[in-house]
Design a protein around this motif. Structure first.
Motif, PDB file in Angstrom:
ATOM      1  N   TRP A 106      -7.939 124.751 -11.831  1.00  0.00           N
ATOM      2  CA  TRP A 106      -9.409 124.809 -11.852  1.00  0.00           C
ATOM      3  C   TRP A 106      -9.957 123.425 -12.181  1.00  0.00           C
ATOM      4  O   TRP A 106      -9.453 122.739 -13.090  1.00  0.00           O
ATOM      5  N   VAL A 230     -11.878 133.513 -11.200  1.00  0.00           N
ATOM      6  CA  VAL A 230     -12.774 134.154 -10.237  1.00  0.00           C
ATOM      7  C   VAL A 230     -14.063 134.652 -10.883  1.00  0.00           C
ATOM      8  O   VAL A 230     -15.035 134.943 -10.181  1.00  0.00           O
ATOM      9  N   SER A 235     -16.319 130.334 -11.837  1.00  0.00           N
ATOM     10  CA  SER A 235     -16.391 130.075 -10.396  1.00  0.00           C
ATOM     11  C   SER A 235     -17.687 129.362 -10.009  1.00  0.00           C
ATOM     12  O   SER A 235     -17.717 128.629  -9.013  1.00  0.00           O
ATOM     13  N   TYR A 240     -11.417 126.149  -7.550  1.00  0.00           N
ATOM     14  CA  TYR A 240     -10.030 126.392  -7.944  1.00  0.00           C
ATOM     15  C   TYR A 240      -9.127 126.568  -6.744  1.00  0.00           C
ATOM     16  O   TYR A 240      -9.563 126.935  -5.653  1.00  0.00           O
TER      17      TYR A 240
END
Length: 292
Positions: A106, A230, A235, A240
């Motif tokens: 990430w 997620v 996000s 990512y």
């Protein structure tokens, strides 16, 4: 019909038990997914409350071994439920797989980098958040992911006593993770991550949830669990890359009912997690499910 079976039957049809509680301790990658599973279960079973505590699988295992009060244990790696089973601290036949963990790299969206192993060599990545591999399975998977892509290399002089074979020859599952207490760079050379940078350091989270917070607020980069990456909290500000399953330590995740805790409401929640509805929630958060 016996009373315990009658109670389970009632629970399956959403009839409440008075002030029933299910106490769950779980790996931190389940922070969002298991919270939703619990909410749906509670809606179907009015009067049953599911309390959730999240942490690193290794630390929770130690606490359970020492008498921590809980009904169910969800671990990010199968070894800890197996050890509890061997110690006679679980209900027979209740250890089951619930998922296989997925890893991501990430990055903060502001960096403007394409996420992936090569991005970690960028001069702007001077701190990398990972979970502490001593007790966190996702930390172990992060280290093996970095090793797989040549970003760290085992030191021939790693200070690990009493090994049956050289450290460099150990399979990932053979590494004595709980002995690696001096930090990753005492055992792996991180020169590929340091090269061309003014400095570089690993920043350790006590569990994968804390690691995600460190990546978000302090390091701008982290190796995180997909079910956290997620979520909109990560996000939206980040991007990512999802690592292939074979590129890191396999995280076969198990859950189990603790010894003496097989109450009707506990068994009902245990079954609900493995039901089509429970599995659908886990899958939506990025878990690979048993049998898929």
């Amino acid at each position: 019909m016996k009373p315990i079976l009658w109670s389970v039957w009632l629970l399956s049809f959403g009839v409440a038990l008075a002030e029933a509680q299910v106490r769950v301790v779980a790996a931190a990658d389940l922070q969002y997914a298991l919270g939703e599973v619990a909410q749906v279960f509670e809606a179907k079973n009015p009067g049953v409350k599911v309390s959730l505590i999240f942490g690193s699988s290794g630390k929770l295992y130690t606490q359970l071994s020492q008498g921590l009060e809980a009904d169910l244990y969800f671990s990010a790696e199968s070894i800890y439920p197996k050890l509890l089973e061997e110690k006679g601290l679980t209900e027979r036949g209740t250890r089951k797989p619930y998922a296989i963990g997925r890893m991501t790299i990430w990055l903060d969206r502001k960096l403007g980098l394409t996420p992936g192993p090569e991005a970690l060599k960028d001069p702007r990545i001077t701190r990398l958040a990972i979970a502490n591999p001593v007790h966190a399975p996702y930390g172990r998977a992060a280290v093996t992911l970095l090793e797989r892509y040549g970003l760290i290399k085992r030191r021939p002089d790693a200070p690990i006593p009493k090994l049956n074979k050289p450290f460099a020859q150990l399979a990932w599952a053979e590494i004595p993770w709980e002995s690696l207490t001096r930090g990753v760079e005492a055992y792996w050379d991180a020169d590929p991550l340091r090269r061309g940078k003014p400095h570089f350091e690993f920043v350790y989270g006590e569990n994968i949830s804390q690691t995600a917070q460190l990546a978000l607020t302090a390091t701008q980069a982290g190796i995180l669990a997909l079910p956290l990456a997620v979520h909109e909290s990560l996000s939206r500000p980040g991007v990512y890359w999802v690592a292939p399953l074979g590129s890191h330590l396999l995280l076969e995740q198990n859950y189990v009912v603790l010894k003496g805790r097989a109450r009707p409401e506990v068994l009902a929640f245990h079954r609900f997690v493995g039901s089509p509805e429970g599995r659908a929630i886990l899958k939506r958060y990025g878990f690979v499910l048993p049998g898929d």
